[in-house]
Design an enzyme around this catalytic site. Structure first.
Site, PDB file in Angstrom:
ATOM      1  N   GLN A   1      55.772  -5.180  11.952  1.00 30.04           N
ATOM      2  CA  GLN A   1      54.501  -5.252  12.691  1.00 30.04           C
ATOM      3  C   GLN A   1      53.494  -4.267  12.095  1.00 30.04           C
ATOM      4  O   GLN A   1      52.323  -4.590  11.874  1.00 30.04           O
ATOM      5  CB  GLN A   1      54.787  -4.913  14.149  1.00 30.04           C
ATOM      6  CG  GLN A   1      53.573  -4.683  15.020  1.00 30.04           C
ATOM      7  CD  GLN A   1      53.978  -4.551  16.476  1.00 30.04           C
ATOM      8  OE1 GLN A   1      54.250  -5.531  17.150  1.00 30.04           O
ATOM      9  NE2 GLN A   1      54.029  -3.331  16.984  1.00 30.04           N
TER      10      GLN A   1
ATOM     11  N   ARG B   1      63.291  -3.250  25.853  1.00 32.21           N
ATOM     12  CA  ARG B   1      64.340  -4.261  26.021  1.00 32.21           C
ATOM     13  C   ARG B   1      65.721  -3.640  26.215  1.00 32.21           C
ATOM     14  O   ARG B   1      66.659  -4.363  26.551  1.00 32.21           O
ATOM     15  CB  ARG B   1      64.344  -5.218  24.834  1.00 32.21           C
ATOM     16  CG  ARG B   1      63.113  -6.126  24.826  1.00 32.21           C
ATOM     17  CD  ARG B   1      63.180  -7.184  23.743  1.00 32.21           C
ATOM     18  NE  ARG B   1      62.210  -8.243  23.945  1.00 32.21           N
ATOM     19  CZ  ARG B   1      61.051  -8.352  23.272  1.00 32.21           C
ATOM     20  NH1 ARG B   1      60.719  -7.466  22.359  1.00 32.21           N
ATOM     21  NH2 ARG B   1      60.231  -9.353  23.533  1.00 32.21           N
TER      22      ARG B   1
ATOM     23  N   HIS C   1      56.615   5.135  23.512  1.00 30.05           N
ATOM     24  CA  HIS C   1      55.185   4.864  23.752  1.00 30.05           C
ATOM     25  C   HIS C   1      54.436   6.174  24.004  1.00 30.05           C
ATOM     26  O   HIS C   1      53.325   6.380  23.507  1.00 30.05           O
ATOM     27  CB  HIS C   1      54.999   3.990  25.000  1.00 30.05           C
ATOM     28  CG  HIS C   1      55.640   2.644  24.938  1.00 30.05           C
ATOM     29  ND1 HIS C   1      56.726   2.292  25.708  1.00 30.05           N
ATOM     30  CD2 HIS C   1      55.332   1.535  24.202  1.00 30.05           C
ATOM     31  CE1 HIS C   1      57.053   1.029  25.456  1.00 30.05           C
ATOM     32  NE2 HIS C   1      56.237   0.560  24.551  1.00 30.05           N
TER      33      HIS C   1
HETATM   34  P1  AMP Z   1      55.752  -2.525  22.724  1.00 25.52           P
HETATM   35  O1  AMP Z   1      55.352  -2.144  24.108  1.00 25.52           O
HETATM   36  O2  AMP Z   1      57.225  -2.735  22.565  1.00 25.52           O
HETATM   37  O3  AMP Z   1      54.910  -3.630  22.146  1.00 25.52           O
HETATM   38  O4  AMP Z   1      55.453  -1.257  21.830  1.00 25.52           O
HETATM   39  C1  AMP Z   1      54.171  -0.674  21.792  1.00 25.52           C
HETATM   40  C2  AMP Z   1      54.108   0.319  20.658  1.00 25.52           C
HETATM   41  O5  AMP Z   1      55.095   1.342  20.857  1.00 25.52           O
HETATM   42  C3  AMP Z   1      54.427  -0.331  19.300  1.00 25.52           C
HETATM   43  O6  AMP Z   1      53.561   0.222  18.321  1.00 25.52           O
HETATM   44  C4  AMP Z   1      55.862   0.077  19.072  1.00 25.52           C
HETATM   45  O7  AMP Z   1      56.216   0.124  17.706  1.00 25.52           O
HETATM   46  C5  AMP Z   1      55.883   1.462  19.693  1.00 25.52           C
HETATM   47  N1  AMP Z   1      57.257   1.847  20.027  1.00 25.52           N
HETATM   48  C6  AMP Z   1      58.177   1.106  20.689  1.00 25.52           C
HETATM   49  N2  AMP Z   1      59.371   1.744  20.741  1.00 25.52           N
HETATM   50  C7  AMP Z   1      59.187   2.931  20.092  1.00 25.52           C
HETATM   51  C8  AMP Z   1      60.040   4.045  19.802  1.00 25.52           C
HETATM   52  N3  AMP Z   1      61.303   4.072  20.190  1.00 25.52           N
HETATM   53  N4  AMP Z   1      59.513   5.094  19.127  1.00 25.52           N
HETATM   54  C9  AMP Z   1      58.215   5.078  18.714  1.00 25.52           C
HETATM   55  N5  AMP Z   1      57.362   4.060  18.953  1.00 25.52           N
HETATM   56  C10 AMP Z   1      57.837   2.994  19.635  1.00 25.52           C
END
Ligand code: AMP
Length: 284
Positions: A156, A190, A40
């Site tokens: 997504q 997760r 993030h």
């Molecule tokens: P989430 O909080 O899981 O909904 O993720 C929020 C944003 O962070 C989404 O655009 C995800 O694709 C991105 N994201 C989550 N994990 C990663 C990662 N390991 N590397 C880069 N972006 C990520």
């Protein structure tokens, strides 16, 4: 109230007020569900380089969780996330309560044809509809010039781009590379559900994708052979259960028979109660 709390908007009126500058400032939005990690933060840092004002939304969106999924147990750590997001370059955090975003019965949602039924969507009916709807709501509230998504969640990313195109939403969609732990596992909120043993096994997910990638790079073009080699890597870890391993087109997620041009290798596994996804794009 300490200074960082002043940069948090909990209501739509507060976030709109915080963004009332009318001086042509470039606004970036990074939508998240919180439990922030380096993945993030990489999005927030990029947004802060590109934009004059960066909004990070922190909202565990109930409409994208299925009835048997982890909505209740999803990690929530708002105070820590506020510090992390501000430290990475966010200017304002939008952390609404459920009844702020969904004040009454919801009669309107975005339906995704075709793309919704592929890869992760097969086992998560309604998930991408929930994602698309909340993203469009956030865009309508915040009106960002640029929105940032991680390529880890490739489906997504593809769906959001298509929804914006189909609905004439001008916000530019930027995809950012996946940030990983040292053993290759993609960072995910997760991952904290994993036991130590499951965490050790979980590196088989990026390893399987890496193997498939290397086979293709080395000239292998037999789809079945590549998929069965990748599946074997996952099957060698008893705590992992494969949901899917796909070789498809990055832009429309349709399975490819002939491996040429650009292909997406994408997989999902279950490790105990955690569902992990990862992917790799390869150009031949
Ligand atoms: P989430 O909080 O899981 O909904 O993720 C929020 C944003 O962070 C989404 O655009 C995800 O694709 C991105 N994201 C989550 N994990 C990663 C990662 N390991 N590397 C880069 N972006 C990520």
């Amino acid at each position: 109230m300490n200074d960082s709390k002043k940069k948090v908007a909990h209501t739509i009126a507060e976030i709109k007020k915080a963004l009332e500058f009318n001086d042509g400032r470039l606004v970036g939005l990074v939508p998240t569900m919180g439990a922030l990690h380096r993945g993030h933060l990489s999005l927030i840092q990029r947004a802060s380089r590109d934009c004059d004002a960066v909004v990070v939304s922190i909202y565990v969106n109930p409409t994208q969780f299925g009835p048997t999924e982890d909505l209740e147990g999803y990690p929530r750590q708002l105070d820590k996330d506020i510090e992390l997001a501000l430290g990475a370059g966010a200017d304002v955090i939008f952390a609404p309560a459920d009844d702020e975003l969904y004040p009454g019965p919801v009669l309107t949602e975005i339906k995704i044809h075709e793309l919704e039924g592929l890869l992760c969507g097969k086992k998560r009916p309604g998930h991408f509809s929930g994602v698309a709807t909340v993203v469009v709501k956030l865009v309508n509230i915040i009106k960002p010039d640029i929105i940032y998504f991680g390529e880890k969640d490739w489906q997504q990313f593809v769906i959001v781009k298509k929804v914006f195109k189909d609905l004439n939403i001008d916000t530019k969609v930027v995809g950012m590379p996946t940030i990983r732990d040292a053993d290759g596992l993609a960072l995910s909120s997760r991952n904290r559900y994993l036991t130590q043993k499951q965490r050790r096994s979980a590196k088989a997910l990026p390893a399987a994708l890496e193997l498939a990638h290397d086979m293709i790079k080395n000239g292998e073009r037999r789809r079945d052979k590549i998929i069965s080699a990748a599946k074997e890597v996952i099957a060698a870890e008893p705590s992992l259960e494969l949901e899917y391993f796909s070789i498809c087109r990055p832009e429309n997620l349709i399975e490819v028979e002939a491996i040429k041009g650009e292909v997406l290798l994408a997989a999902a596994v279950h490790a105990g109660g955690a569902r992990l996804i990862d992917n790799k794009v390869i150009k031949i």
